[in-house]
Scaffold this motif. Structure first.
Motif, PDB file in Angstrom:
ATOM      1  N   LEU A  21     -13.664  13.231  16.334  1.00  0.00           N
ATOM      2  CA  LEU A  21     -13.485  14.456  15.542  1.00  0.00           C
ATOM      3  C   LEU A  21     -12.141  15.110  15.841  1.00  0.00           C
ATOM      4  N   LEU A  22     -11.745  15.115  17.094  1.00  0.00           N
ATOM      5  CA  LEU A  22     -10.458  15.698  17.469  1.00  0.00           C
ATOM      6  C   LEU A  22      -9.301  14.904  16.859  1.00  0.00           C
ATOM      7  N   VAL A  23      -9.381  13.581  16.886  1.00  0.00           N
ATOM      8  CA  VAL A  23      -8.337  12.748  16.291  1.00  0.00           C
ATOM      9  C   VAL A  23      -8.266  12.985  14.780  1.00  0.00           C
ATOM     10  N   ALA A  24      -9.423  13.063  14.113  1.00  0.00           N
ATOM     11  CA  ALA A  24      -9.446  13.321  12.666  1.00  0.00           C
ATOM     12  C   ALA A  24      -8.831  14.679  12.354  1.00  0.00           C
ATOM     13  N   LEU A  25      -9.134  15.685  13.150  1.00  0.00           N
ATOM     14  CA  LEU A  25      -8.565  17.020  12.943  1.00  0.00           C
ATOM     15  C   LEU A  25      -7.055  17.006  13.144  1.00  0.00           C
ATOM     16  N   LEU A  26      -6.570  16.307  14.166  1.00  0.00           N
ATOM     17  CA  LEU A  26      -5.128  16.224  14.405  1.00  0.00           C
ATOM     18  C   LEU A  26      -4.414  15.492  13.271  1.00  0.00           C
ATOM     19  N   LEU A  27      -5.035  14.436  12.739  1.00  0.00           N
ATOM     20  CA  LEU A  27      -4.443  13.740  11.601  1.00  0.00           C
ATOM     21  C   LEU A  27      -4.376  14.640  10.375  1.00  0.00           C
ATOM     22  N   LEU A  28      -5.424  15.386  10.119  1.00  0.00           N
ATOM     23  CA  LEU A  28      -5.437  16.316   8.986  1.00  0.00           C
ATOM     24  C   LEU A  28      -4.360  17.381   9.139  1.00  0.00           C
ATOM     25  N   ILE A  29      -4.213  17.907  10.322  1.00  0.00           N
ATOM     26  CA  ILE A  29      -3.163  18.904  10.579  1.00  0.00           C
ATOM     27  C   ILE A  29      -1.786  18.265  10.397  1.00  0.00           C
ATOM     28  N   GLY A  30      -1.606  17.041  10.877  1.00  0.00           N
ATOM     29  CA  GLY A  30      -0.324  16.350  10.730  1.00  0.00           C
ATOM     30  C   GLY A  30       0.049  16.120   9.276  1.00  0.00           C
ATOM     31  N   VAL A  31      -0.907  15.673   8.457  1.00  0.00           N
ATOM     32  CA  VAL A  31      -0.650  15.450   7.024  1.00  0.00           C
ATOM     33  C   VAL A  31      -0.310  16.766   6.337  1.00  0.00           C
ATOM     34  N   THR A  32      -1.025  17.836   6.681  1.00  0.00           N
ATOM     35  CA  THR A  32      -0.781  19.140   6.066  1.00  0.00           C
ATOM     36  C   THR A  32       0.597  19.683   6.446  1.00  0.00           C
ATOM     37  N   VAL A  33       0.963  19.588   7.701  1.00  0.00           N
ATOM     38  CA  VAL A  33       2.280  20.072   8.149  1.00  0.00           C
ATOM     39  C   VAL A  33       3.396  19.249   7.503  1.00  0.00           C
ATOM     40  N   ARG A  34       3.229  17.926   7.420  1.00  0.00           N
ATOM     41  CA  ARG A  34       4.229  17.070   6.778  1.00  0.00           C
ATOM     42  C   ARG A  34       4.449  17.482   5.335  1.00  0.00           C
ATOM     43  N   ARG A  35       3.368  17.690   4.616  1.00  0.00           N
ATOM     44  CA  ARG A  35       3.492  18.076   3.206  1.00  0.00           C
ATOM     45  C   ARG A  35       4.176  19.440   3.077  1.00  0.00           C
ATOM     46  N   PHE A  36       3.814  20.379   3.932  1.00  0.00           N
ATOM     47  CA  PHE A  36       4.446  21.702   3.896  1.00  0.00           C
ATOM     48  C   PHE A  36       5.947  21.584   4.144  1.00  0.00           C
ATOM     49  N   VAL A  37       6.339  20.801   5.131  1.00  0.00           N
ATOM     50  CA  VAL A  37       7.753  20.648   5.467  1.00  0.00           C
ATOM     51  C   VAL A  37       8.516  19.990   4.315  1.00  0.00           C
ATOM     52  N   LEU A  38       7.925  18.971   3.700  1.00  0.00           N
ATOM     53  CA  LEU A  38       8.609  18.266   2.614  1.00  0.00           C
ATOM     54  C   LEU A  38       8.703  19.107   1.344  1.00  0.00           C
ATOM     55  N   GLU A  39       7.729  19.977   1.115  1.00  0.00           N
ATOM     56  CA  GLU A  39       7.724  20.770  -0.121  1.00  0.00           C
ATOM     57  C   GLU A  39       8.379  22.135   0.021  1.00  0.00           C
ATOM     58  N   ARG A  40       8.677  22.578   1.227  1.00  0.00           N
ATOM     59  CA  ARG A  40       9.157  23.952   1.403  1.00  0.00           C
ATOM     60  C   ARG A  40      10.508  24.215   0.773  1.00  0.00           C
ATOM     61  N   GLY A  41      11.336  23.188   0.619  1.00  0.00           N
ATOM     62  CA  GLY A  41      12.649  23.373   0.019  1.00  0.00           C
ATOM     63  C   GLY A  41      12.612  23.461  -1.494  1.00  0.00           C
ATOM     64  N   GLY A  42      11.451  23.287  -2.094  1.00  0.00           N
ATOM     65  CA  GLY A  42      11.342  23.327  -3.552  1.00  0.00           C
ATOM     66  C   GLY A  42      11.688  21.986  -4.164  1.00  0.00           C
ATOM     67  N   GLY A  43      11.569  21.921  -5.476  1.00  0.00           N
ATOM     68  CA  GLY A  43      11.897  20.701  -6.192  1.00  0.00           C
ATOM     69  C   GLY A  43      10.883  19.591  -6.021  1.00  0.00           C
ATOM     70  N   ALA A  44       9.637  19.939  -5.688  1.00  0.00           N
ATOM     71  CA  ALA A  44       8.601  18.922  -5.521  1.00  0.00           C
ATOM     72  C   ALA A  44       7.528  19.104  -6.588  1.00  0.00           C
TER      73      ALA A  44
END
Length: 159
Positions: A21-44
């Motif tokens: 469960l901890l590994v699944a939660l960390l993966l979910l957080i990692g995917v969410t943070v990655r998407r936020f970082v990639l989309e924060r500059g706009g143009g996505a």
């Protein structure tokens, strides 16, 4: 002795479930943070992508990020920081536009538009067959076509 053996296995199973469960939660957080970082500059923009031709595969869910020279497409459920596909803007041509087929609707929402794209030949002629298909909403398609037809200020295209 049997009760003690059962307790040990129960403890091991308990820690195993907790760790998974901890590994699944960390993966979910990692995917969410990655998407936020990639989309924060706009143009996505959210869009599905698939290669066509002999290697035609399933639709892959992701988002495209517009750059001055290319459209970088990223998978949504991935931790990989690099784009899965890069569609160069130079020579990129819309080959066709269609509504999703019944087979497409198994993987796509009914309100998307499928755009077939390819690159112009060296002599400037339009491609005969598409290389990729992009599926996106009407509003995302408007933005894509606008990006495709516009040129960033100060850009000098070499012919």
């Amino acid at each position: 002795m049997q009760g003690l053996f059962d307790q040990v296995w129960f403890r091991i199973a308990e820690w195993l479930v907790f760790t998974l469960l901890l590994v699944a939660l960390l993966l979910l957080i990692g995917v969410t943070v990655r998407r936020f970082v990639l989309e924060r500059g706009g143009g996505a923009v959210e869009c599905h992508l698939r290669a066509v031709g002999p290697r035609k595969g399933p639709w892959r869910m992701g988002f495209g990020r517009y750059g001055s020279d290319d459209l970088r497409w990223y998978r949504i459920f991935s931790l990989w920081p690099r784009p899965a596909a890069e569609l160069s803007r130079r020579g990129l041509v819309v080959v066709g536009r269609r509504t999703p087929t019944p087979a497409d609707l198994a993987e796509l929402a009914p309100d998307v538009v499928v755009v077939e794209v390819g690159w112009a030949a060296a002599d400037g002629s339009d491609p005969k067959e598409p290389v990729y298909e992009l599926a996106m909403s009407e509003s995302a398609l408007t933005g894509f076509l606008s990006w495709l037809e516009s040129m960033p200020p100060g850009t000098i295209w070499q012919s």
